[in-house]
Design an enzyme around this catalytic site. Structure first.
Site, PDB file in Angstrom:
ATOM      1  N   THR A  31     -26.257  66.880-101.233  1.00 43.56           N
ATOM      2  CA  THR A  31     -25.553  66.355-102.400  1.00 43.56           C
ATOM      3  C   THR A  31     -24.359  67.255-102.727  1.00 43.56           C
ATOM      4  OG1 THR A  31     -27.190  67.431-103.816  1.00 43.56           O
ATOM      5  CG2 THR A  31     -27.459  65.081-103.467  1.00 43.56           C
ATOM      6  N   ASP A 110     -28.388  64.831 -91.978  1.00 40.80           N
ATOM      7  CA  ASP A 110     -26.960  64.565 -91.860  1.00 40.80           C
ATOM      8  C   ASP A 110     -26.218  65.387 -90.806  1.00 40.80           C
ATOM      9  OD1 ASP A 110     -26.700  67.110 -93.167  1.00 40.80           O
ATOM     10  OD2 ASP A 110     -26.965  66.096 -95.091  1.00 40.80           O
ATOM     11  N   HIS A 125     -37.128  66.295 -90.297  1.00 37.41           N
ATOM     12  CA  HIS A 125     -37.137  64.844 -90.479  1.00 37.41           C
ATOM     13  C   HIS A 125     -36.181  64.151 -89.512  1.00 37.41           C
ATOM     14  CE1 HIS A 125     -38.550  65.702 -94.858  1.00 37.41           C
ATOM     15  NE2 HIS A 125     -39.557  65.679 -94.028  1.00 37.41           N
ATOM     16  N   CYS A 133     -33.125  54.169 -77.595  1.00 41.67           N
ATOM     17  CA  CYS A 133     -33.516  52.768 -77.459  1.00 41.67           C
ATOM     18  C   CYS A 133     -35.014  52.654 -77.681  1.00 41.67           C
ATOM     19  CB  CYS A 133     -33.154  52.261 -76.058  1.00 41.67           C
ATOM     20  SG  CYS A 133     -33.880  50.651 -75.675  1.00 41.67           S
ATOM     21  N   CYS A 136     -36.513  51.213 -73.858  1.00 36.97           N
ATOM     22  CA  CYS A 136     -36.506  51.987 -72.607  1.00 36.97           C
ATOM     23  C   CYS A 136     -36.341  53.488 -72.851  1.00 36.97           C
ATOM     24  CB  CYS A 136     -35.419  51.475 -71.659  1.00 36.97           C
ATOM     25  SG  CYS A 136     -33.757  51.993 -72.137  1.00 36.97           S
TER      26      CYS A 136
HETATM   27 ZN   LIG Z   1     -33.027  50.400 -73.524  1.00 33.94          ZN
END
Ligand SMILES: [Zn+2]
Length: 257
Positions: A31, A110, A125, A133, A136
């Protein structure tokens, strides 16, 4: 001498003596960089039209329908383009360059510590800097994700799977917990900045530290996991203002041009 001035001097002298410093950073640092509170009245949730923030970071929901998340993420990345690391981010990057940092453990997603130059960053986190993906497992940089997001509402991998930022969602395990614990146990100085120490498991970490503990937080923090008597110094003030004062005698941070 003012209390905060004395505290900054004390903190600076501990930093000078320490060789295995761990910073635990939380939302207050984001912040301070200008990333608005997600939940505030002007927050990102509202701007993205999200009325149920819990659903936003729910992994089952994401796999069913990632459109809600990507509406939010698009807003977030747009905002993020204008965000730069704070003085405090740069201060700890400079400390690492000096060889005094064991790790930065951050609850923030961030990537501002890395942007400031820190390399030993443990993102408990996860973070937006890398993406995978869901089908895959192929990995994508933030830049390649941006390119895909410019072309379609929900970015897809070549295999047809949906791409997800490596941010830990509800229903996913936190990251690097063992490394975070190890760093904290070994720290001779732990600085907690901008975390109210409410969200576990990050909130558990300070109790593992055998060294000195400094807490810098505007506003109060939870003593549930870290009792006040374990804290050697509590500076209840603006984080950047405090580390500016700490740096006054150390001169670690080069001025921005
Ligand atoms: Zn993929």
């Amino acid at each position: 001498m003012e209390k905060t001035e004395t505290q900054a001097k004390t903190c600076a002298s501990w930093i000078e003596k320490a060789s295995r410093i761990v910073l635990l950073s939380g939302a207050g640092l984001s912040t301070a960089a200008g990333i608005p509170d997600f939940r505030g009245p002007e927050g990102l949730y509202r701007r993205a039209g999200v009325d149920n923030p819990e659903a936003l970071f729910d992994i089952e929901r994401f796999d069913r329908d990632p459109s809600l998340f990507y509406r939010f993420h698009r807003e977030f990345l747009r905002l993020f383009e204008r965000i730069t690391p704070t003085f405090t981010h740069r201060f700890f990057a400079a400390l690492e360059a000096r060889g005094a940092m064991e790790a930065v453990v951050t609850q923030n997603i961030d990537g501002l510590h890395q942007a400031a130059g820190s390399k030993k960053v443990l993102e408990i986190h996860g973070g937006i800097g890398s993406n995978h993906c869901r089908r895959c497992g192929a990995s994508f940089t933030l830049d390649s994700l941006r390119t895909l997001m410019a072309a379609e509402e929900i970015p897809h991998c070549r295999c047809g799977g949906v791409i997800k930022p490596d941010v830990v969602f509800f229903g996913e395990a936190v990251r690097e917990l063992e490394a975070c614990q190890r760093a904290t146990v070994e720290a001779d100085l732990l600085v907690v900045a901008g975390s109210s120490l409410v969200v576990t498991p990050a909130a558990f970490l300070p109790s593992l530290c055998q060294g000195k503990i400094v807490v810098v937080n505007r506003g109060d923090f939870s003593e549930r996991y870290l009792p006040r008597r374990r804290i050697d110094l509590f500076a209840e003030e603006d984080i950047d203002a405090f580390f500016h004062r700490v740096d006054d005698g150390l001169n670690l941070v080069a001025p921005l041009h």
